[in-house]
Design an enzyme around this catalytic site. Structure first.
Site, PDB file in Angstrom:
ATOM      1  N   ASP A 105      72.163   9.402  32.706  1.00 26.80           N
ATOM      2  CA  ASP A 105      72.074  10.579  31.596  1.00 26.80           C
ATOM      3  C   ASP A 105      72.841  10.332  30.525  1.00 26.80           C
ATOM      4  O   ASP A 105      73.075  10.866  29.047  1.00 26.80           O
ATOM      5  CB  ASP A 105      72.138  12.193  31.839  1.00 26.80           C
ATOM      6  CG  ASP A 105      70.916  12.791  31.958  1.00 26.80           C
ATOM      7  OD1 ASP A 105      69.478  12.536  32.176  1.00 26.80           O
ATOM      8  OD2 ASP A 105      70.729  14.101  33.065  1.00 26.80           O
ATOM      9  N   LYS A 135      71.611   5.105  28.845  1.00 28.23           N
ATOM     10  CA  LYS A 135      71.405   3.598  28.957  1.00 28.23           C
ATOM     11  C   LYS A 135      69.809   3.826  28.310  1.00 28.23           C
ATOM     12  O   LYS A 135      69.570   2.423  27.524  1.00 28.23           O
ATOM     13  CB  LYS A 135      71.131   3.667  30.553  1.00 28.23           C
ATOM     14  CG  LYS A 135      72.898   3.676  31.255  1.00 28.23           C
ATOM     15  CD  LYS A 135      72.400   3.753  32.636  1.00 28.23           C
ATOM     16  CE  LYS A 135      71.399   4.014  33.885  1.00 28.23           C
ATOM     17  NZ  LYS A 135      72.418   5.715  33.896  1.00 28.23           N
ATOM     18  N   THR A 136      68.661   4.141  28.878  1.00 30.09           N
ATOM     19  CA  THR A 136      67.264   3.984  28.625  1.00 30.09           C
ATOM     20  C   THR A 136      67.257   3.736  27.711  1.00 30.09           C
ATOM     21  O   THR A 136      66.608   3.478  26.794  1.00 30.09           O
ATOM     22  CB  THR A 136      66.439   5.036  29.460  1.00 30.09           C
ATOM     23  OG1 THR A 136      66.391   5.192  30.430  1.00 30.09           O
ATOM     24  CG2 THR A 136      64.755   4.611  29.557  1.00 30.09           C
ATOM     25  N   HIS A 144      69.490   7.071  38.946  1.00 28.99           N
ATOM     26  CA  HIS A 144      69.040   7.785  39.950  1.00 28.99           C
ATOM     27  C   HIS A 144      70.590   7.748  40.971  1.00 28.99           C
ATOM     28  O   HIS A 144      70.158   6.233  41.613  1.00 28.99           O
ATOM     29  CB  HIS A 144      67.778   8.282  40.316  1.00 28.99           C
ATOM     30  CG  HIS A 144      67.623   9.344  40.668  1.00 28.99           C
ATOM     31  ND1 HIS A 144      67.794   9.685  42.880  1.00 28.99           N
ATOM     32  CD2 HIS A 144      67.091  10.909  41.162  1.00 28.99           C
ATOM     33  CE1 HIS A 144      67.458  10.909  42.830  1.00 28.99           C
ATOM     34  NE2 HIS A 144      67.519  11.897  41.889  1.00 28.99           N
TER      35      HIS A 144
HETATM   36  P1  GDP Z   1      70.055   7.433  31.386  1.00 28.11           P
HETATM   37  O1  GDP Z   1      69.873   8.044  32.476  1.00 28.11           O
HETATM   38  O2  GDP Z   1      71.784   6.559  31.391  1.00 28.11           O
HETATM   39  O3  GDP Z   1      69.580   6.026  31.122  1.00 28.11           O
HETATM   40  O4  GDP Z   1      70.077   8.334  30.271  1.00 28.11           O
HETATM   41  P2  GDP Z   1      68.622   8.619  28.972  1.00 28.11           P
HETATM   42  O5  GDP Z   1      68.536   7.774  27.871  1.00 28.11           O
HETATM   43  O6  GDP Z   1      67.466   8.848  29.873  1.00 28.11           O
HETATM   44  O7  GDP Z   1      69.566  10.035  28.008  1.00 28.11           O
HETATM   45  C1  GDP Z   1      69.332  11.057  28.763  1.00 28.11           C
HETATM   46  C2  GDP Z   1      69.229  12.591  28.087  1.00 28.11           C
HETATM   47  O8  GDP Z   1      70.315  11.921  26.659  1.00 28.11           O
HETATM   48  C3  GDP Z   1      68.557  12.205  27.020  1.00 28.11           C
HETATM   49  O9  GDP Z   1      67.901  13.367  27.244  1.00 28.11           O
HETATM   50  C4  GDP Z   1      68.435  10.967  25.542  1.00 28.11           C
HETATM   51  O10 GDP Z   1      67.625  11.859  24.646  1.00 28.11           O
HETATM   52  C5  GDP Z   1      69.830  11.892  25.625  1.00 28.11           C
HETATM   53  N1  GDP Z   1      70.871  10.781  24.607  1.00 28.11           N
HETATM   54  C6  GDP Z   1      70.703   9.663  24.684  1.00 28.11           C
HETATM   55  N2  GDP Z   1      71.385   8.891  23.523  1.00 28.11           N
HETATM   56  C7  GDP Z   1      71.927  10.092  23.314  1.00 28.11           C
HETATM   57  C8  GDP Z   1      72.711   9.891  21.762  1.00 28.11           C
HETATM   58  O11 GDP Z   1      73.097   8.970  21.463  1.00 28.11           O
HETATM   59  N3  GDP Z   1      72.135  11.261  21.502  1.00 28.11           N
HETATM   60  C9  GDP Z   1      72.618  11.759  22.254  1.00 28.11           C
HETATM   61  N4  GDP Z   1      72.419  13.305  21.462  1.00 28.11           N
HETATM   62  N5  GDP Z   1      71.874  12.422  22.790  1.00 28.11           N
HETATM   63  C10 GDP Z   1      71.453  11.175  23.537  1.00 28.11           C
HETATM   64 MG    MG Z   2      67.558   5.960  32.653  1.00 28.84          MG
END
Ligand code: GDP
Ligand code: MG
Length: 375
Positions: A93, A96-97, A140
Site C-alpha cells: 500500500d 508501487k502499483t 502481499h
Molecule cells: P502497492 O500495494 O504498494 O502497490 O500500493 P498501491 O499502488 O496499490 O497504492 C495503495 C493505495 O495508496 C491506493 O489506494 C492508492 O490510490 C494510494 N496511493 C498510491 N500512491 C499515492 C500517492 O502518491 N498519494 C496518495 N494520496 N495516495 C496514493
Molecule cells: Mg501493488
C-alpha cells in the site's frame, strides 16, 4: 554435492532400504525410498550402517547442457546496451502499483492495464527513445517469495516508501534483499501530496537503515513523488536513467536466449501462459525451451502491455507472455533455449520427478527460505 535417494544409498551400500528407513524413523522422519537426502544426512546414515560412502558426481544431462549454456562467455564485441530492469519494491500500500501505472501512462498511450496486484507485472516502456523494463511485484505477504525473486532479476530497485507511513517491516525486508543482490536503490518517497506529511521522519528512518540521503551527503537518491498528482515522476525517471547510464547494462542479442520465469499460469483459452523476462540473447517464436520442470516450443509471444501485439522475437531486458510450455514452471525458474526437443523433455521430466520426491536435509525437512532464493 548432489542429494542421494534412500533407494540409491540402499543399492550402493548393499543394505535393504527398510533398514535405512528405520534409521530415519528413529530420527523422527517418516518417509519413502525415493526421498532425497542431502550429503550430510547420507553420511550420517552410512555411519549408522557402518559403511563408508564416496560421493561420485554423475554428470547429468542438465549439468552438461544447461551449465554449459550458462557458462558461455559473450565476446566483448557482441555486447550491446540493453534496457535497465527496474523493480519496484516496498511495503504493501505504499504505492508501487500506482507509481508504475502513472509512469507507464507517461509514454504509453492509453496504457490502461487494470493492475491486478496479485500478479507480477513486467513492462517495457520508452522514455524519449530510452527503453526501460519495469517490474511490479505483488505487495502481499504471501508473495514474499516471488518478491525476492523479483529483485533477483533486477538491475535497479525503486524502493517505494509512503511519506506518511515511513519505513515499515516490508520496507526493511526490501532494503536487505536489494542490498544482498548488490543493486543500486533509488527511493521514491511517495504520497508526498498528503497533507501534513513529514518527509524528514521517513528520511531519518531510511538513514538509520543504511540508506543515506544524497542531500545529507550520502549516496542514496531520494525522490519525492506522488502517484496521485504526478509530482516528482519526471525526476524519478531521470534518476533511474542516470543510474542506468552510470552502470552501462549490456547483453549479447545474438545468442540463444536465457531468461527467467516471473510467473506462469494455466489459461482456459491459451493453455499455459508464462511471463518471462529475457535477460540475454534473443528469444524467438519456434525456439525449443526448457524452464524449470517445463519444456516446449515457443508458440507465441505477446507484449504484456498490449496483449494483442504478437512479437516474433524478444531481446535482452524484454518481458513477454509466452505460450507453448507443457506445464506452468515456478516463478524464478531459468529459461534456456536448446537445440533438441527430446533433450529439453528429458531435462524437464528429470527435474519434475526429483521435485516430487521429498528432500531431506540433515535436520529433516528442508525449507526454502528467502536467502536460498537469492543464491
Ligand atoms: P502497492 O500495494 O504498494 O502497490 O500500493 P498501491 O499502488 O496499490 O497504492 C495503495 C493505495 O495508496 C491506493 O489506494 C492508492 O490510490 C494510494 N496511493 C498510491 N500512491 C499515492 C500517492 O502518491 N498519494 C496518495 N494520496 N495516495 C496514493
Ligand atoms: Mg501493488
Amino acid at each position: 554435492q548432489l542429494p542421494c535417494s534412500v533407494k540409491e544409498l540402499s543399492e550402493a551400500a548393499g543394505v535393504p532400504a527398510v533398514q535405512i528407513l528405520r534409521i530415519l524413523m528413529d530420527e523422527g522422519v517418516m518417509t519413502n525410498i525415493n526421498a532425497q537426502m542431502d550429503p550430510e544426512l547420507t553420511e550420517f546414515i552410512a555411519a549408522e550402517l557402518g559403511v563408508d560412502v564416496d560421493f561420485l558426481q554423475p554428470e547429468t544431462l542438465e549439468d552438461r547442457v544447461l551449465m554449459r549454456l550458462e557458462e558461455i562467455e559473450d565476446p566483448e564485441e557482441s555486447l550491446v546496451a540493453r534496457a535497465p530492469v527496474v523493480t519496484f519494491l516496498g511495503h504493501v500500500d505504499h504505492g508501487k502499483t500506482s507509481l508504475l501505472d502513472r509512469l507507464i501512462g507517461i509514454d504509453v498511450a492509453g496504457g490502461e492495464s487494470g493492475g491486478i496486484t496479485q500478479h507480477i507485472r513486467a513492462y517495457r516502456i520508452e522514455n524519449n527513445g530510452r527503453p526501460m523494463a519495469f517490474v511490479d511485484t505483488p505487495g502481499h505477504e504471501a508473495f514474499t517469495e516471488m518478491r525476492a525473486r523479483g529483485a533477483g532479476v533486477t538491475d535497479i530497485v525503486v524502493l517505494v516508501v509512503a511519506a506518511d507511513d515511513g519505513v515499515m517491516p516490508q520496507t526493511e525486508e526490501a532494503i536487505s534483499h536489494a542490498k544482498a543482490a548488490g543493486v543500486p536503490i533509488i527511493v521514491a518517497l511517495n504520497k508526498i501530496d498528503l497533507p501534513g506529511v513529514d518527509p524528514l521522519r521517513a528520511m531519518t528512518d531510511l538513514n538509520t537503515n543504511g540508506l543515506q540521503p544524497s542531500e545529507w551527503g550520502g549516496d542514496t537518491e531520494i525522490v519525492k513523488t506522488s502517484a496521485t498528482t504526478g509530482e516528482g515522476l519526471d525526476e524519478l525517471l531521470e534518476t533511474i536513467l542516470t543510474v542506468a547510464e552510470l552502470n552501462e547494462y549490456v547483453a549479447n542479442p545474438d545468442r540463444a536466449a536465457i531468461g527467467t520465469c516471473l510467473e506462469s499460469q494455466q489459461d482456459a483459452d491459451r493453455g499455459v501462459v508464462t511471463k518471462v523476462l529475457v535477460q540475454n540473447g534473443t528469444l524467438k517464436v519456434g525456439d525449443i525451451v526448457v524452464c524449470g520442470d517445463a519444456y516446449g516450443r515457443v508458440k507465441a509471444m505477446l507484449d504484456p502491455l498490449s496483449p494483442r501485439t504478437r512479437l516474433e522475437e524478444a531481446g535482452p531486458s524484454v518481458p513477454v507472455n509466452l505460450t507453448g510450455l507443457d506445464i506452468a514452471p515456478s516463478a524464478g525458474a531459468r529459461l534456456y533455449v536448446l537445440d533438441d526437443i527430446a533433450e529439453a523433455r528429458e531435462i524437464a521430466e528429470t527435474r519434475g520427478k526429483s521435485q516430487h520426491n521429498e528432500y531431506l536435509g540433515a535436520t529433516g525437512f528442508r525449507q526454502t527460505t528467502l536467502d536460498t532464493l537469492f543464491e
